[in-house]
Design a protein around this motif. Structure first.
Motif, mmCIF file in Angstrom:
data_model
loop_
_atom_site.group_PDB
_atom_site.id
_atom_site.type_symbol
_atom_site.label_atom_id
_atom_site.label_comp_id
_atom_site.label_asym_id
_atom_site.label_seq_id
_atom_site.Cartn_x
_atom_site.Cartn_y
_atom_site.Cartn_z
ATOM 1 N N PHE A 40 0.875 -1.170 0.000
ATOM 2 C CA PHE A 40 0.000 0.000 0.000
ATOM 3 C C PHE A 40 0.918 1.228 0.000
ATOM 4 C CE2 PHE A 40 -2.701 -3.299 1.690
ATOM 5 C CZ PHE A 40 -3.963 -3.009 1.199
ATOM 6 N N LEU A 41 1.531 1.496 -1.129
ATOM 7 C CA LEU A 41 2.543 2.542 -1.227
ATOM 8 C C LEU A 41 2.131 3.587 -2.240
ATOM 9 C CD1 LEU A 41 5.736 0.277 -1.292
ATOM 10 C CD2 LEU A 41 4.916 1.641 0.624
ATOM 11 N N ASN A 42 2.585 4.807 -2.008
ATOM 12 C CA ASN A 42 2.346 5.873 -2.979
ATOM 13 C C ASN A 42 3.311 5.743 -4.154
ATOM 14 O OD1 ASN A 42 0.268 7.123 -1.510
ATOM 15 N ND2 ASN A 42 1.746 8.224 -0.240
ATOM 16 N N GLY A 43 2.899 6.291 -5.300
ATOM 17 C CA GLY A 43 3.755 6.266 -6.470
ATOM 18 C C GLY A 43 3.456 5.098 -7.386
ATOM 19 N N VAL A 44 4.318 4.924 -8.386
ATOM 20 C CA VAL A 44 4.091 3.903 -9.416
ATOM 21 C C VAL A 44 5.315 3.033 -9.665
ATOM 22 C CG1 VAL A 44 2.312 5.246 -10.627
ATOM 23 C CG2 VAL A 44 4.730 5.580 -11.210
ATOM 24 N N PRO A 73 0.162 -5.147 -5.925
ATOM 25 C CA PRO A 73 -0.007 -3.766 -5.462
ATOM 26 C C PRO A 73 -1.470 -3.455 -5.127
ATOM 27 C CG PRO A 73 1.325 -3.856 -7.461
ATOM 28 C CD PRO A 73 0.725 -5.212 -7.282
ATOM 29 N N ALA A 74 -1.638 -2.598 -4.151
ATOM 30 C CA ALA A 74 -2.983 -2.187 -3.743
ATOM 31 C C ALA A 74 -3.027 -0.680 -3.556
ATOM 32 C CB ALA A 74 -3.397 -2.885 -2.449
ATOM 33 N N VAL A 75 -4.193 -0.127 -3.767
ATOM 34 C CA VAL A 75 -4.466 1.291 -3.547
ATOM 35 C C VAL A 75 -5.594 1.378 -2.534
ATOM 36 C CG1 VAL A 75 -5.411 3.382 -4.593
ATOM 37 C CG2 VAL A 75 -3.724 1.998 -5.845
ATOM 38 N N ILE A 76 -5.420 2.208 -1.512
ATOM 39 C CA ILE A 76 -6.472 2.377 -0.514
ATOM 40 C C ILE A 76 -6.892 3.833 -0.458
ATOM 41 C CG2 ILE A 76 -4.820 2.657 1.396
ATOM 42 C CD1 ILE A 76 -6.942 1.197 3.163
ATOM 43 N N ARG A 77 -8.180 4.048 -0.360
ATOM 44 C CA ARG A 77 -8.737 5.397 -0.182
ATOM 45 C C ARG A 77 -9.320 5.466 1.227
ATOM 46 N NH1 ARG A 77 -9.515 3.816 -5.298
ATOM 47 N NH2 ARG A 77 -11.401 2.659 -4.776
ATOM 48 N N ALA A 78 -8.591 6.121 2.105
ATOM 49 C CA ALA A 78 -9.011 6.272 3.494
ATOM 50 C C ALA A 78 -8.108 7.314 4.139
ATOM 51 C CB ALA A 78 -8.909 4.959 4.252
ATOM 52 N N ASP A 113 -8.441 -0.976 -3.924
ATOM 53 C CA ASP A 113 -8.311 -1.577 -5.249
ATOM 54 C C ASP A 113 -7.091 -2.486 -5.206
ATOM 55 O OD1 ASP A 113 -10.468 -0.154 -6.190
ATOM 56 O OD2 ASP A 113 -9.265 1.445 -7.078
ATOM 57 N N LEU A 114 -7.296 -3.744 -5.516
ATOM 58 C CA LEU A 114 -6.236 -4.752 -5.477
ATOM 59 C C LEU A 114 -5.923 -5.184 -6.907
ATOM 60 C CD1 LEU A 114 -4.514 -6.584 -3.591
ATOM 61 C CD2 LEU A 114 -6.427 -8.202 -3.617
ATOM 62 N N THR A 160 -13.503 -3.801 -1.104
ATOM 63 C CA THR A 160 -12.342 -4.183 -1.902
ATOM 64 C C THR A 160 -12.773 -4.768 -3.231
ATOM 65 O OG1 THR A 160 -11.133 -4.706 0.142
ATOM 66 C CG2 THR A 160 -10.220 -5.548 -1.921
ATOM 67 N N ARG A 161 -12.096 -4.336 -4.286
ATOM 68 C CA ARG A 161 -12.346 -4.892 -5.613
ATOM 69 C C ARG A 161 -11.014 -5.249 -6.261
ATOM 70 N NH1 ARG A 161 -13.995 0.432 -9.312
ATOM 71 N NH2 ARG A 161 -12.170 1.701 -8.730
#
Length: 300
Positions: free
Chosen positions: A104-108, A125-130, A150-151, A175-176
């Motif tokens: 769960f890291l920032n960047g690409v 990689p995962a993206v979390i909105r919280a 988002d996984l 989670t999707r």
């Protein structure tokens, strides 16, 4: 990960890692938090205390250690980029074994770096909105009325992603699983980079940035969208601006909070990565380049 109950390691039990550790432990999974000795002792003694309007207030018991010493099903990576290299020493590749590694890291740029260290088909990689913070070791405060994940992971077997998504959904966060890793990471980057760079540069919350620096925000959003499009990601500047306008005016970026606390900034992982991608694809980003330069000079 066929069993209903998983063993989950959490590297970096801060705002995001601590929230996920608490929710998974409350749902009945075995959770091992990996942290420094002082934090680990606090977690072993007091557990993780979550304060949240969305999930209620609760305390969850977790295990804690300084290094991963046994096989797990999943290892969630929730440290800052500035601490990533040192933190990964707590997760030896041999100890990780066949576990999924979920950053769960920032960047690409981090998936490629992690796949150079661990097996590529294990990095998801995962993206979390919280909006979740850690005021003190073991204390987690979720300020947002949502937590969405988002996984993804192009080389990861889909059934493993689906199993983890079901586990996270049951524990709490919506989670999707998304098929396109590049699009998933750039969708976040397109929103995060303008938000982080401008709120930090002007030391202002989002509401004041979007009014007092509207032209600059618009230009930066358009630059970031152009880079995303060149990299194969989404490109919708109008949608990004609409999302900024919908956020509470007092919202601050995590980079801005780090600057206020005197912590190292994730400037290279966010701004630097944006500039490198722009250079590779020949996209002009003068506003982004100036902001990265000015923030770098201020932090020096």
């Amino acid at each position: 990960m066929a069993n209903d109950e998983l063993t989950v390691a959490v590297l970096g039990p801060g705002g995001i890692g601590g929230l996920l550790a608490g929710l998974l432990a409350r749902a009945g999974h075995r959770v091992i938090c990996l942290a420094g000795d002082t934090t680990a002792q606090t977690l072993r003694t007091d557990g993780i205390r979550v304060r949240s309007g969305l999930y209620g207030d609760f305390t969850a018991r977790v295990e804690a250690d300084a290094v991963l010493r046994e096989p797990v099903d999943v290892c969630l990576v929730a440290v800052k980029h500035t601490a990533l290299d040192a933190a990964l020493e707590r997760v030896p590749p041999a100890a990780l074994g066949d576990a999924l590694l979920v950053p769960f890291l920032n960047g690409v740029e981090h998936p490629a770096a992690l796949r150079a260290r661990y097996r590529r088909e294990l990095v998801a990689p995962a993206v979390i909105r919280a909006e979740s913070t850690r005021p003190a070791p073991g204390l987690i405060e979720l300020g947002s009325p949502f937590a969405e994940i988002d996984l993804t992971g192009d080389p990861v077997p889909r059934e493993r992603l689906d199993t983890l998504a079901r586990t996270l959904n049951t524990a709490g966060p919506t989670t999707r699983v998304l098929d396109d890793e590049t699009a998933t990471l750039w969708a976040k980057m397109s929103f995060l980079a303008p938000f982080a760079l401008l709120t930090t540069r002007y030391a202002l919350p989002l509401g004041e940035v979007r009014t007092r620096h509207r032209a600059e925000l618009t230009a930066l959003v358009e630059e970031t969208a152009a880079v995303s499009r060149a990299c194969g990601g989404p490109s919708d500047p109008a949608q990004s601006l609409a999302r900024y306008d919908a956020f509470p005016p007092g919202t601050k970026s995590s980079m801005q909070r780090d600057a206020e606390a005197g912590r190292p900034l994730e400037l290279d992982a966010i701004g630097g990565a944006l500039l490198r991608a722009a250079q590779r694809h020949g996209v002009g980003v003068p506003v982004a380049a100036r902001l990265v330069r000015e923030l770098g000079e201020a932090a020096a």
